[in-house]
Scaffold this motif. Structure first.
Motif, PDB file in Angstrom:
ATOM      1  N   PRO A 358      46.719  31.359  36.571  1.00  0.00           N
ATOM      2  CA  PRO A 358      47.513  32.104  35.494  1.00  0.00           C
ATOM      3  C   PRO A 358      47.642  33.646  34.669  1.00  0.00           C
ATOM      4  N   GLY A 359      48.403  34.378  35.274  1.00  0.00           N
ATOM      5  CA  GLY A 359      47.621  35.996  34.122  1.00  0.00           C
ATOM      6  C   GLY A 359      47.493  36.722  34.611  1.00  0.00           C
ATOM      7  N   ASN A 360      47.473  37.733  34.502  1.00  0.00           N
ATOM      8  CA  ASN A 360      46.763  38.766  35.311  1.00  0.00           C
ATOM      9  C   ASN A 360      45.543  39.834  35.528  1.00  0.00           C
ATOM     10  N   LEU A 366      43.409  36.762  42.150  1.00  0.00           N
ATOM     11  CA  LEU A 366      42.587  37.096  43.253  1.00  0.00           C
ATOM     12  C   LEU A 366      42.963  35.414  43.880  1.00  0.00           C
ATOM     13  N   SER A 367      43.384  34.350  43.304  1.00  0.00           N
ATOM     14  CA  SER A 367      44.003  33.518  43.344  1.00  0.00           C
ATOM     15  C   SER A 367      44.999  33.502  43.765  1.00  0.00           C
ATOM     16  N   GLN A 368      45.813  34.430  43.456  1.00  0.00           N
ATOM     17  CA  GLN A 368      47.753  34.558  44.100  1.00  0.00           C
ATOM     18  C   GLN A 368      47.684  35.426  45.100  1.00  0.00           C
ATOM     19  N   SER A 369      46.204  36.193  45.415  1.00  0.00           N
ATOM     20  CA  SER A 369      46.040  37.137  46.460  1.00  0.00           C
ATOM     21  C   SER A 369      45.811  36.022  47.799  1.00  0.00           C
TER      22      SER A 369
END
Length: 564
Positions: A358-360, A366-369
């Motif tokens: 979580p977070g920005n 990176l994890s989200q991408s």
């Protein structure tokens, strides 16, 4: 975080820049290499699938021609054994009427006729060629020895008397099917001949091409025993022209397949081929079928697919460098965890998922991408598979085929049926999916029939034959059924495919012809052929059971005069 140029004074920034450059270049090279490999493999698979399709079309064409010639040979043989044909005292008008009825039931007969033992034509449909002597014609010479099929030939005399063919490029070409007419002692009374218009083969070609749609731009060629062209294209149709091609040599060895070869016009073609193996008692004329398409046109889809796949790799690689620049500022333990999971996915553990933080910050981004990237790659993989031209073409053939098609799993549970299946059986897809094909069983076949059928399927992978099934409304109908089993990579059966055609109309015609062969036309009573068959069966049953058979002969004086 906006993209910033590295600060050469800051050691951390310099390290970060060098890391991005090294990792980025390595990653970009890997992505491009993988993209090239994937595009090459996908393109080669599409080419292979297209060649397999061409070979299958050639096989279907030669199988249909062989089956059609076999059916005509059987018809002529049955008619030759009929009493009205064998009786020298029967009126010629009655014989002519029977031949014209047969011609009306199968319009591809251009002419049917009967010649006596000297070769003089006694009767012919439409009165054509009556009185002509054909003692030197091959159909008479060979037909006097037994049922025979002659090769395709020009018909210059009948070409002036009969309508011009609809599809054939030449005036009139015929295929002769003849059989001897014998008396009770086996002496030759004459020869019956049915001459098929070669237009029939063009109709078969059109029926095969129609379900494939207009996108299937390919030529279907039929070549004779000596590789002379029997059916070609408007620019390639001379009967006497012989070819020497690798596909023809391969057809003589492997029966069917495909090659890329250069034709006499100097153009490269993808050529599917299949060779005749006959059908049942028909031993074939040694024909071959070639299905060709210019190689550039045939492989256009493969080239486009390979280029698109490679461009996707370039696009992904282009996005990878900025992503690396953003995330390298926070290479920590979560980063290693992400890398570990990603490596597992790369080695085939697709069930794992990239952890999302979580977070920005950069680790979270990176994890989200990466998670989104992996999902996108999986989606693209499925889309590439779904968009494969073979599946699209197979689906189109499946939906448009005039033959009923049934696909079942290894447990014989129906997975899918086409529209023709519903039209023939009356069952909608919803009513049969999940059921077994036994829902169509008519009850007319015993367990031994099905045991033999499944034994052939498991032994050879294929069975074809005539079978009776039941429609939804309860009516029983005959069909010509082909069952093929599909095996997975390990050799185990994964699916069964059934393709069938309703042959009710043809069976009715055949049964009528068979009935006439065994019954007197005037009295509708069983004739001598029927009597001899019954006697032979009784004797065989007596011999099998070590018993005896008795025959009671009753003679009625002058009954023949009354019958005549």
């Amino acid at each position: 975080m906006p993209f910033q140029l590295p600060d050469p004074i800051n050691p951390a920034t310099s390290f970060r820049a060098r890391l991005v450059i090294v990792v980025g270049l390595v990653s970009l090279f890997t992505i491009l290499l993988l993209s090239w490999l994937v595009s090459t493999i996908a393109a080669n698979q599409v080419k292979k699938d297209k060649g397999t399709l061409m070979a299958e079309v050639a096989h279907q064409m030669i199988e249909t021609l062989d089956r059609g010639i076999y059916e005509r040979q059987r018809e002529i043989t049955i008619v030759a054994a009929m009493d009205v044909i064998r009786d020298p005292q029967a009126p010629l008008a009655q014989k002519r009427k029977l031949l014209e009825q047969l011609q009306a039931s199968y319009h591809n007969y251009a002419w049917l006729g009967i010649a006596d033992a000297k070769g003089d034509i006694l009767v012919g449909t439409g009165g054509l060629l009556e009185g002509k002597n054909v003692a030197q014609h091959s159909w008479f010479v060979n037909g006097a020895k037994g049922p025979t099929v002659g090769d395709v030939h020009d018909a210059f005399i009948l070409a002036r008397l009969l309508p011009k063919p609809i599809y054939d490029y030449l005036p009139l070409r015929l295929l002769d099917v003849s059989a001897p007419i014998l008396d009770e002692e086996g002496r030759l009374l004459g020869v019956i001949c049915g001459q098929l218009s070669w237009d029939w083969s063009f109709q078969v070609r059109n029926e095969i091409l129609e379900p494939l749609g207009q996108d299937f731009q390919a030529d279907i060629l039929v070549l004779g025993r000596d590789n002379q062209l029997l059916m070609g294209t408007p620019k390639l149709h001379r009967l006497a022209r012989a070819f020497s091609l690798p596909s023809l040599d391969a057809a003589a060895v492997s029966h069917r397949g495909f090659v890329v070869e250069t034709w006499p016009d100097g153009v490269d073609y993808l050529t599917g081929y299949a060779a005749s193996r006959g059908h049942d008692q028909y031993r074939s004329l040694g024909w071959k079928v070639l299905v060709r398409q210019q190689a550039d046109q045939a492989f256009d889809a493969a080239t486009s697919l390979g280029l698109a796949t490679f461009m996707v790799g370039i696009f992904i690689g282009g996005l990878f460098l900025p992503v690396l620049w953003i995330v390298t500022g926070h290479l920590t333990r979560p980063m290693r965890r992400i890398a570990g999971v990603a490596d597992h996915i790369r080695t085939g553990h697709e069930e794992e998922h990239i952890p999302i933080y979580p977070g920005n910050d950069e680790i979270a981004v990176l994890s989200q991408s990466l998670a989104q990237l992996v999902d996108n790659l999986k989606t693209q993989k499925h889309q590439l598979i779904a968009n494969n031209q073979e599946l699209q073409l197979a689906a189109q053939v499946f939906a448009s085929s005039t033959e009923g098609i049934l696909i079942a799993d290894a447990d014989l549970r129906i997975l899918s049926v086409n529209q023709a299946f519903s039209s023939i059986t009356g069952y909608s897809p919803e009513e049969v999916i999940g059921q077994t094909p036994s829902i169509l069983a008519s009850g007319k076949h015993n367990a031994a029939f099905y045991q033999a059928m499944w034994s052939a399927i498991h032994k050879t992978g294929r069975w074809q034959g005539e079978i009776y099934n039941r429609r939804k409304d309860g009516s029983v109908y005959p069909e010509w059924l082909i069952i093929t089993c599909v095996k997975d990579a390990s050799g185990r059966i994964s699916n069964y495919i059934g393709i069938f055609t309703d042959i009710s109309e043809r069976k009715t015609t055949e049964e009528r012809i068979l009935y006439l062969a065994q019954h007197d036309v005037l009295t509708d009573l069983p004739n001598r052929v029927f009597f001899l068959e019954e006697v032979e069966q009784a004797i065989a049953e007596a011999e099998a059971s070590d018993g005896r058979a008795a025959l009671l002969f009753v003679d009625l004086d002058r009954f023949k005069n009354i019958n005549d």
